[in-house]
Design a protein around this motif. Structure first.
Motif, PDB file in Angstrom:
ATOM      1  N   ASP A 221       0.835  -1.210   0.000  1.00 56.70           N
ATOM      2  CA  ASP A 221       0.000   0.000   0.000  1.00 56.70           C
ATOM      3  C   ASP A 221       0.871   1.263   0.000  1.00 56.70           C
ATOM      4  O   ASP A 221       0.566   2.244  -0.682  1.00 56.70           O
ATOM      5  CB  ASP A 221      -0.919   0.010   1.222  1.00 56.70           C
ATOM      6  N   LEU A 222       1.958   1.224   0.766  1.00 59.87           N
ATOM      7  CA  LEU A 222       2.845   2.373   0.816  1.00 59.87           C
ATOM      8  C   LEU A 222       3.478   2.641  -0.552  1.00 59.87           C
ATOM      9  O   LEU A 222       3.581   3.790  -0.985  1.00 59.87           O
ATOM     10  CB  LEU A 222       3.939   2.151   1.868  1.00 59.87           C
ATOM     11  N   LEU A 223       3.895   1.572  -1.232  1.00 64.67           N
ATOM     12  CA  LEU A 223       4.521   1.738  -2.546  1.00 64.67           C
ATOM     13  C   LEU A 223       3.542   2.327  -3.566  1.00 64.67           C
ATOM     14  O   LEU A 223       3.926   3.135  -4.418  1.00 64.67           O
ATOM     15  CB  LEU A 223       5.071   0.404  -3.043  1.00 64.67           C
ATOM     16  N   LYS A 224       2.295   1.941  -3.486  1.00 65.35           N
ATOM     17  CA  LYS A 224       1.281   2.496  -4.394  1.00 65.35           C
ATOM     18  C   LYS A 224       1.101   3.990  -4.145  1.00 65.35           C
ATOM     19  O   LYS A 224       1.031   4.791  -5.083  1.00 65.35           O
ATOM     20  CB  LYS A 224      -0.046   1.765  -4.202  1.00 65.35           C
ATOM     21  N   ILE A 225       0.997   4.348  -2.870  1.00 62.08           N
ATOM     22  CA  ILE A 225       0.834   5.768  -2.524  1.00 62.08           C
ATOM     23  C   ILE A 225       2.077   6.564  -2.907  1.00 62.08           C
ATOM     24  O   ILE A 225       1.996   7.682  -3.415  1.00 62.08           O
ATOM     25  CB  ILE A 225       0.539   5.907  -1.012  1.00 62.08           C
ATOM     26  N   GLN A 226       3.233   5.946  -2.689  1.00 62.63           N
ATOM     27  CA  GLN A 226       4.493   6.604  -3.031  1.00 62.63           C
ATOM     28  C   GLN A 226       4.589   6.825  -4.546  1.00 62.63           C
ATOM     29  O   GLN A 226       5.047   7.873  -5.010  1.00 62.63           O
ATOM     30  CB  GLN A 226       5.652   5.729  -2.552  1.00 62.63           C
ATOM     31  N   SER A 227       4.161   5.849  -5.318  1.00 61.26           N
ATOM     32  CA  SER A 227       4.176   5.961  -6.776  1.00 61.26           C
ATOM     33  C   SER A 227       3.266   7.092  -7.257  1.00 61.26           C
ATOM     34  O   SER A 227       3.634   7.872  -8.144  1.00 61.26           O
ATOM     35  CB  SER A 227       3.749   4.635  -7.409  1.00 61.26           C
ATOM     36  N   ARG A 228       2.071   7.202  -6.666  1.00 59.03           N
ATOM     37  CA  ARG A 228       1.144   8.281  -7.040  1.00 59.03           C
ATOM     38  C   ARG A 228       1.729   9.649  -6.690  1.00 59.03           C
ATOM     39  O   ARG A 228       1.587  10.608  -7.446  1.00 59.03           O
ATOM     40  CB  ARG A 228      -0.209   8.075  -6.349  1.00 59.03           C
ATOM     41  N   ALA A 229       2.388   9.718  -5.554  1.00 59.38           N
ATOM     42  CA  ALA A 229       2.999  10.986  -5.141  1.00 59.38           C
ATOM     43  C   ALA A 229       4.120  11.386  -6.101  1.00 59.38           C
ATOM     44  O   ALA A 229       4.251  12.559  -6.489  1.00 59.38           O
ATOM     45  CB  ALA A 229       3.544  10.864  -3.722  1.00 59.38           C
ATOM     46  N   GLN A 230       4.932  10.413  -6.495  1.00 52.97           N
ATOM     47  CA  GLN A 230       6.023  10.707  -7.417  1.00 52.97           C
ATOM     48  C   GLN A 230       5.500  11.134  -8.784  1.00 52.97           C
ATOM     49  O   GLN A 230       6.076  12.003  -9.445  1.00 52.97           O
ATOM     50  CB  GLN A 230       6.936   9.487  -7.539  1.00 52.97           C
ATOM     51  N   LEU A 231       4.415  10.537  -9.233  1.00 54.03           N
ATOM     52  CA  LEU A 231       3.794  10.953 -10.497  1.00 54.03           C
ATOM     53  C   LEU A 231       3.270  12.384 -10.412  1.00 54.03           C
ATOM     54  O   LEU A 231       3.373  13.155 -11.373  1.00 54.03           O
ATOM     55  CB  LEU A 231       2.661   9.992 -10.868  1.00 54.03           C
ATOM     56  N   ALA A 232       2.692  12.737  -9.275  1.00 53.62           N
ATOM     57  CA  ALA A 232       2.194  14.098  -9.080  1.00 53.62           C
ATOM     58  C   ALA A 232       3.337  15.110  -9.108  1.00 53.62           C
ATOM     59  O   ALA A 232       3.220  16.194  -9.695  1.00 53.62           O
ATOM     60  CB  ALA A 232       1.428  14.193  -7.759  1.00 53.62           C
ATOM     61  N   ILE A 233       4.453  14.749  -8.475  1.00 55.02           N
ATOM     62  CA  ILE A 233       5.623  15.625  -8.477  1.00 55.02           C
ATOM     63  C   ILE A 233       6.167  15.788  -9.889  1.00 55.02           C
ATOM     64  O   ILE A 233       6.501  16.895 -10.333  1.00 55.02           O
ATOM     65  CB  ILE A 233       6.714  15.076  -7.535  1.00 55.02           C
ATOM     66  N   LEU A 234       6.267  14.662 -10.616  1.00 48.88           N
ATOM     67  CA  LEU A 234       6.767  14.693 -11.994  1.00 48.88           C
ATOM     68  C   LEU A 234       5.848  15.520 -12.890  1.00 48.88           C
ATOM     69  O   LEU A 234       6.325  16.296 -13.733  1.00 48.88           O
ATOM     70  CB  LEU A 234       6.887  13.265 -12.528  1.00 48.88           C
ATOM     71  N   ASN A 235       4.541  15.377 -12.723  1.00 51.31           N
ATOM     72  CA  ASN A 235       3.583  16.123 -13.532  1.00 51.31           C
ATOM     73  C   ASN A 235       3.724  17.633 -13.304  1.00 51.31           C
ATOM     74  O   ASN A 235       3.665  18.424 -14.255  1.00 51.31           O
ATOM     75  CB  ASN A 235       2.160  15.679 -13.208  1.00 51.31           C
ATOM     76  N   ALA A 236       3.928  18.013 -12.048  1.00 48.37           N
ATOM     77  CA  ALA A 236       4.097  19.441 -11.739  1.00 48.37           C
ATOM     78  C   ALA A 236       5.368  19.989 -12.393  1.00 48.37           C
ATOM     79  O   ALA A 236       5.377  21.109 -12.932  1.00 48.37           O
ATOM     80  CB  ALA A 236       4.144  19.645 -10.229  1.00 48.37           C
ATOM     81  N   LYS A 237       6.435  19.206 -12.371  1.00 46.62           N
ATOM     82  CA  LYS A 237       7.677  19.648 -13.008  1.00 46.62           C
ATOM     83  C   LYS A 237       7.502  19.761 -14.516  1.00 46.62           C
ATOM     84  O   LYS A 237       7.997  20.712 -15.145  1.00 46.62           O
ATOM     85  CB  LYS A 237       8.805  18.662 -12.674  1.00 46.62           C
ATOM     86  N   GLU A 238       6.822  18.793 -15.126  1.00 46.42           N
ATOM     87  CA  GLU A 238       6.599  18.827 -16.568  1.00 46.42           C
ATOM     88  C   GLU A 238       5.732  20.028 -16.961  1.00 46.42           C
ATOM     89  O   GLU A 238       5.992  20.678 -17.979  1.00 46.42           O
ATOM     90  CB  GLU A 238       5.934  17.531 -17.030  1.00 46.42           C
ATOM     91  N   ARG A 239       4.729  20.316 -16.144  1.00 50.45           N
ATOM     92  CA  ARG A 239       3.863  21.466 -16.431  1.00 50.45           C
ATOM     93  C   ARG A 239       4.645  22.769 -16.349  1.00 50.45           C
ATOM     94  O   ARG A 239       4.387  23.702 -17.106  1.00 50.45           O
ATOM     95  CB  ARG A 239       2.688  21.492 -15.452  1.00 50.45           C
ATOM     96  N   SER A 240       5.588  22.809 -15.441  1.00 52.44           N
ATOM     97  CA  SER A 240       6.423  24.005 -15.322  1.00 52.44           C
ATOM     98  C   SER A 240       7.266  24.207 -16.572  1.00 52.44           C
ATOM     99  O   SER A 240       7.401  25.326 -17.081  1.00 52.44           O
ATOM    100  CB  SER A 240       7.331  23.872 -14.092  1.00 52.44           C
ATOM    101  N   VAL A 241       7.821  23.110 -17.100  1.00 54.36           N
ATOM    102  CA  VAL A 241       8.613  23.183 -18.333  1.00 54.36           C
ATOM    103  C   VAL A 241       7.733  23.552 -19.516  1.00 54.36           C
ATOM    104  O   VAL A 241       8.110  24.360 -20.375  1.00 54.36           O
ATOM    105  CB  VAL A 241       9.327  21.840 -18.590  1.00 54.36           C
ATOM    106  N   ILE A 242       6.532  22.961 -19.571  1.00 51.30           N
ATOM    107  CA  ILE A 242       5.598  23.254 -20.663  1.00 51.30           C
ATOM    108  C   ILE A 242       5.215  24.732 -20.674  1.00 51.30           C
ATOM    109  O   ILE A 242       5.111  25.358 -21.733  1.00 51.30           O
ATOM    110  CB  ILE A 242       4.342  22.373 -20.541  1.00 51.30           C
TER     111      ILE A 242
END
Length: 258
Positions: A221-242
């Motif tokens: 369960d922790l790994l699933k939540i951690q994966s979602r959090a990392q995707l959210a962080i990555l998405n925010a960084k990509e949006r900043s570049v975009i």
């Protein structure tokens, strides 16, 4: 790199708890699998970074990376007449106009009349041998403007094509300006949402990490939540570049020179 650091820390904690008998060996294998996956992702990301650097060097002919990546947005409501693309075609139109004028001047010369009197005497300087002649010279431009009409017409046709091309370019620039302005607004809003989602995901991950440490949730369960959090962080960084890319495209659309 931040993702790998988080996974490395988790792997170290899981491995320690397995040694203490607090977690099953299967959890250590699961954490190790996650760690290796992140290492693989990092390797692929570094390879893409190398390709990006090579493309940058090929385009700019420089190996020096810019110290400032942020774009300074130049907000303009409409396409200016001094836009580089319009300025270039306006220069061509001006040259064609000058060409037409030059052709017309060739055929618009003035008619000239020259009058002269010549007196010739014989070898003995006798007045009886004196001869006088009266000369008239007329210089008339052949054909005039009518003779040059085909050349003038051809030049005017070329100039009309350039003017038509300029009007089409102006419409294309207006369309590009509208699209760039629209994308800028949309992605600015998307970035704001992505930043909020990142903050929520990070807060949630901290809570779940604490829950895992006290045994309230299992590692899966922790790994699933951690994966979602990392995707959210990555998405925010990509949006900043975009968004930075959209600023650059907007500046190009309105003709801002680098």
């Amino acid at each position: 790199m931040a993702d790998l650091d988080i996974v490395e820390q988790l792997y170290a904690k899981v491995e320690r708890r397995v040694e203490l008998g607090d977690l099953p060996v299967a959890d250590a294998l699961l954490a190790q699998t996650e760690r290796l996956q992140k290492l693989s992702n990092l390797t692929l990301a570094e390879a893409e970074l190398m390709h990006a650097r090579k493309r940058y060097t090929s385009i700019t002919q420089s190996t020096k990376m810019p110290g400032q990546y942020a774009e300074n947005l130049v907000a303009l409501k409409e396409i200016q007449h001094n836009h580089p693309i319009l300025a270039a075609i306006n220069s061509q139109i001006e040259r064609k106009q000058a060409e037409v004028k030059a052709i017309k001047l060739i055929g618009s010369g003035q008619t000239n009349v020259a009058i002269g009197i010549n007196s010739d005497r014989g070898f003995n300087d006798s007045r009886s041998n004196e001869t006088e002649s009266f000369n008239i010279g007329v210089n008339v431009p052949f054909g005039g403007e009518a003779h040059l009409a085909p050349q003038i017409a051809a030049a005017n046709v070329e100039m009309a094509k350039l003017i038509s091309e300029r009007e089409q370019l102006h419409r294309d620039l207006e369309q590009a300006h509208h699209e760039a302005e629209h994308n800028l607004k949309v992605n600015a809003a998307e970035l704001d949402i992505a930043n909020q989602l990142q903050q929520v995901a990070e807060d949630h991950l901290q809570m779940m990490q604490l829950s895992f440490s006290v045994g309230e949730i299992d590692l899966m369960d922790l790994l699933k939540i951690q994966s979602r959090a990392q995707l959210a962080i990555l998405n925010a960084k990509e949006r900043s570049v975009i968004l930075e890319r959209d600023k650059a495209l907007y500046n190009q659309a309105v003709g801002v020179m680098p």
